[in-house]
Design a protein around this motif. Structure first.
Motif, short mmCIF file in Angstrom:
data_model
loop_
_atom_site.label_atom_id
_atom_site.label_comp_id
_atom_site.label_asym_id
_atom_site.label_seq_id
_atom_site.Cartn_x
_atom_site.Cartn_y
_atom_site.Cartn_z
N GLN A 481 -15.35 5.12 9.33
CA GLN A 481 -15.11 6.50 9.76
C GLN A 481 -14.21 6.54 10.99
OE1 GLN A 481 -19.05 8.13 10.22
NE2 GLN A 481 -19.25 8.61 8.03
N ARG A 482 -14.43 5.61 11.94
CA ARG A 482 -13.57 5.58 13.13
C ARG A 482 -12.14 5.24 12.74
NH1 ARG A 482 -17.76 2.47 15.22
NH2 ARG A 482 -16.45 0.61 15.30
N MET A 483 -11.99 4.22 11.92
CA MET A 483 -10.65 3.80 11.53
C MET A 483 -10.00 4.81 10.58
SD MET A 483 -10.26 1.10 13.32
CE MET A 483 -11.24 2.08 14.47
N GLY A 484 -10.84 5.46 9.77
CA GLY A 484 -10.31 6.46 8.84
C GLY A 484 -9.69 7.65 9.54
N ALA A 485 -10.03 7.86 10.80
CA ALA A 485 -9.43 8.96 11.56
C ALA A 485 -7.93 8.75 11.75
CB ALA A 485 -10.12 9.08 12.92
N PHE A 486 -7.47 7.51 11.58
CA PHE A 486 -6.05 7.20 11.75
C PHE A 486 -5.38 6.91 10.40
CE2 PHE A 486 -8.46 5.52 15.44
CZ PHE A 486 -8.05 6.46 16.37
N LEU A 487 -6.03 7.33 9.34
CA LEU A 487 -5.58 7.00 8.00
C LEU A 487 -4.41 7.90 7.58
CD1 LEU A 487 -7.89 6.35 4.98
CD2 LEU A 487 -6.14 8.10 4.78
N LYS A 488 -3.42 7.27 6.97
CA LYS A 488 -2.30 8.00 6.37
C LYS A 488 -2.16 7.56 4.92
CE LYS A 488 0.58 8.84 10.46
NZ LYS A 488 1.96 8.69 11.03
N LYS A 489 -1.57 8.43 4.13
CA LYS A 489 -1.32 8.12 2.73
C LYS A 489 0.18 7.99 2.50
CE LYS A 489 -5.41 10.69 1.19
NZ LYS A 489 -5.91 11.86 0.43
N THR A 490 0.57 6.96 1.78
CA THR A 490 1.99 6.83 1.46
C THR A 490 2.34 7.80 0.33
OG1 THR A 490 1.76 5.13 -0.25
CG2 THR A 490 1.87 4.37 2.04
N SER A 491 3.62 7.94 0.06
CA SER A 491 4.08 8.87 -0.96
C SER A 491 3.59 8.52 -2.35
CB SER A 491 5.61 8.92 -0.96
OG SER A 491 6.10 9.31 0.31
N THR A 492 3.13 7.29 -2.53
CA THR A 492 2.68 6.84 -3.85
C THR A 492 1.16 6.76 -3.94
OG1 THR A 492 3.11 4.60 -3.03
CG2 THR A 492 4.77 5.58 -4.46
N TYR A 493 0.45 7.31 -2.96
CA TYR A 493 -1.01 7.26 -2.98
C TYR A 493 -1.54 8.00 -4.22
CZ TYR A 493 -5.85 8.27 -1.95
OH TYR A 493 -7.21 8.37 -2.03
N GLY A 494 -2.56 7.42 -4.82
CA GLY A 494 -3.22 8.07 -5.94
C GLY A 494 -2.48 7.99 -7.25
N MET A 495 -1.36 7.29 -7.27
CA MET A 495 -0.56 7.18 -8.48
C MET A 495 -0.69 5.79 -9.08
SD MET A 495 3.01 9.03 -7.41
CE MET A 495 3.10 10.74 -6.88
N ASN A 496 -1.03 5.73 -10.33
CA ASN A 496 -1.07 4.46 -11.04
C ASN A 496 0.31 4.25 -11.65
OD1 ASN A 496 -1.75 2.16 -12.38
ND2 ASN A 496 -3.63 2.98 -13.25
N ILE A 497 1.14 3.55 -10.92
CA ILE A 497 2.55 3.42 -11.28
C ILE A 497 2.80 2.09 -11.97
CG2 ILE A 497 4.90 3.28 -10.37
CD1 ILE A 497 3.94 5.07 -8.04
N VAL A 498 3.48 2.15 -13.10
CA VAL A 498 3.90 0.94 -13.81
C VAL A 498 5.40 0.79 -13.61
CG1 VAL A 498 4.06 -0.24 -16.02
CG2 VAL A 498 2.04 1.14 -15.49
N GLU A 499 5.79 -0.22 -12.84
CA GLU A 499 7.21 -0.45 -12.59
C GLU A 499 7.87 -1.10 -13.81
OE1 GLU A 499 6.95 -1.29 -7.76
OE2 GLU A 499 7.43 -2.91 -9.14
#
Length: 557
Positions: A481-499
């Motif tokens: 919870q302490r560390m999650g306060a500084f959490l950021k998501k990249t532009s590809t968060y939550g995406m199951n991407i197949v390159e």
């Protein structure tokens, strides 16, 4: 009851060193799949998102079995810090959903697999109404076996696929070889399997491959970071303050190291340096649209080199244990024996090391060091994907096989506080564990049979619970919870991407290059040259591919 120990890190080989499997997730959502245009694109590449993905998802129905003492916050796992009344466990699967029809499961396994027909497998099969033949494979070399099996014409009925093995032809084979589970799970159909319905939607989104719901997810908490553990008992004895900047850490490390006494400040801190300097995760999460609007990969950002340079300074200063430099032995054992005072590991080590030392070294105290930023201020930490492991059912499986496999997954996803969770985690009372002071304790048979098999098929939303050492669960959740306060998501968060497969090995050289550079075996110019080669060998074209994908599907943050 044993928790799901959330875990993630910059290397796939860092995962699942313990018998507890990592899980977790938060509700939310992310868009995904449209094949990215151009002649390079294929129907199995890309991702599925937005309304198209929403139509494929199971209806979310929250479980009601046990309310956590510490609810999820800032992307953390939930926490249970009290004892469960073992005589009053809830039933989460009131009717056996399996018919007893046999099916085969291939899964990665860490340790020595139990014998077929052992008491544990027999008991869970009987409770779930299933008959599973386990084809457990060495987790450390699982990718090789998985690739060979998926290239063959003989695929087990159910196969567990970890995210770190989704490279090259394996990623495309998932779409080609495994079935669409939508007819069984989409929308309200999932209500037949209430424990699967209680898996958060974000995690299910990650199970969409090739425009169809194929993977049954093992959720993961977004705040599942690698932890820089330190020996609090020794820090307290020596009167040391916990460092709060890279320079403070190096200064402390020099003072704490005594080569003559064979005590070194730390192991290889590469994984933690990523958190300190704000380096994005490897793989698809490494792509992000920067503040200036440019799309970059992790190795192109200045913090990537800054993190490596700081780690190298630790090696150059002689504060890293020689065995860590040689990459030999077990850093965790060096930590518990006091040969190193700080080491990196996943969340499971907090409980695992504490329980291991409880009898032989009662003064042992392990704590998670809070991350600091490169300037000593707040860190930048990047969210883990909401699911990291899936179980999939082969195309062509009979309806009965599918329903029995789903029955097994539903049993495996049972929540904390249920009879099913108790059986999956501990086995049979009197055979695999005994109860002491209201706490289940595994015996030798339990430790040899009740390990990571059934728990790989599916999992509930992430939580920590250690009734024998409840304070550890509290510390784990509070740290996240302490560390999650500084959490950021990249532009590809939550995406199951197949390159595209032609880019599959583009970044493969960097893991070994990092290992060599921080140990002084490569120059900074070698790393810079590798980055340039990455760009010219396909990195720039891959950037264009990602840009088109994000333009069509939107950003994950």
């Amino acid at each position: 009851m044993t928790p799901n120990a959330a875990s993630s890190g910059p290397s796939r080989r860092s995962f699942l060193a313990s018998t507890a499997v990592a899980t977790a997730a938060v509700a939310g959502g992310m868009p995904l799949l449209t094949a990215c245009g151009g002649s390079d694109s294929g129907p199995r590449e890309g991702t599925t998102s937005g309304k198209a993905a929403d139509k494929l998802l199971p209806t979310y129905v929250a479980g009601t079995v046990a309310k956590p003492d510490l609810p999820s916050k800032n992307g953390s796992s939930a926490g249970y810090t009290g004892k469960v009344d073992l005589a009053a466990l809830a039933t989460s699967v009131p009717d056996k959903l399996g018919t007893g029809a046999p099916f085969k499961v291939m899964s990665p396994f860490w340790g020595t697999p139990p014998k077929p027909g052992c008491a544990y497998y027999t008991a869970v099969d009987a409770a779930a109404g299933t008959k599973v033949t386990w084809q457990n494979q060495d987790g450390n070399t699982y990718g090789e076996k998985l690739g060979a099996v998926l290239a063959s014409s003989s695929i087990p009925d159910m196969v567990v696929v970890p995210s770190w093995e989704l490279v090259g032809k394996i990623a495309n084979a998932v779409t080609a070889k495994f079935m669409d589970l939508g007819p069984y799970l989409a929308g309200d159909k999932v209500k037949k399997y209430p424990n699967l319905a209680a898996i958060p939607s974000d995690a299910w989104r990650m199970g969409i491959f090739g425009g169809a719901l194929r993977g049954i997810p093992m959720p993961s908490a977004p705040a599942s970071f690698i932890v820089p553990y330190y020996r609090k008992d020794i820090f307290d004895k020596k009167g040391w303050s916990v460092p709060k900047s890279p320079d403070e850490f190096l200064g402390w490390a020099k003072d704490a190291t005594s080569a003559k006494a064979k005590v070194y400040a730390c192991g290889d801190m590469t994984w933690s340096s990523a958190g300190i300097f704000g380096v994005r995760p490897s793989g698809t999460l490494g792509w992000n649209i920067d503040d200036d609007g440019k799309l970059t990969y992790r190795i192109e950002r200045p913090e990537y080199l800054e993190a490596l340079e700081w780690t190298r300074r630790l090696f150059d200063a002689g504060v890293v244990h020689p065995d860590d430099k040689a990459r030999s032995g077990d850093a965790g054992q060096r930590f518990t024996s006091g040969q190193i005072l700080v080491f990196n590991s996943d969340m499971s080590a907090w409980y695992g090391r504490t329980a291991e030392q409880a009898q032989s070294n009662p003064g042992f105290q392990i704590e998670g060091m809070d991350y600091f930023g490169a300037d000593g201020g707040n860190p930048t930490l990047y969210a883990s994907q909401p699911a990291t492991i899936w179980s999939l059912i082969r195309k062509g499986a009979s309806k009965e096989t599918v329903e029995n496999a789903l029955a097994a997954a539903n049993f495996s996803a049972a929540p904390y506080g249920s009879k099913e969770r108790m059986l999956v985690d501990y086995g049979v009372e009197g055979t695999h564990y005994t109860v002491k002071d209201g706490v289940p304790v595994k015996n030798d048979q339990g430790n040899s049979e009740v390990i990571n098999a059934w728990s790989m098929l599916a999992a509930p939303a992430p939580y920590f619970a250690h009734p024998d050492i409840p304070d550890v669960a509290r510390k784990q959740v509070e740290w996240q919870q302490r560390m999650g306060a500084f959490l950021k998501k990249t532009s590809t968060y939550g995406m199951n991407i197949v390159e595209p497969t032609r880019y599959a090995n583009l970044a493969s050289q960097f893991e070994q290059l990092e290992i060599d550079y921080v140990r002084g075996n490569k120059k900074l110019s070698d790393v810079q040259a590798a980055i340039s080669t990455w760009r010219s060998s396909g990195g720039d074209k891959l950037r264009d591919w990602y840009k088109e994908l994000l333009d069509k599907n939107g950003s994950g943050n």
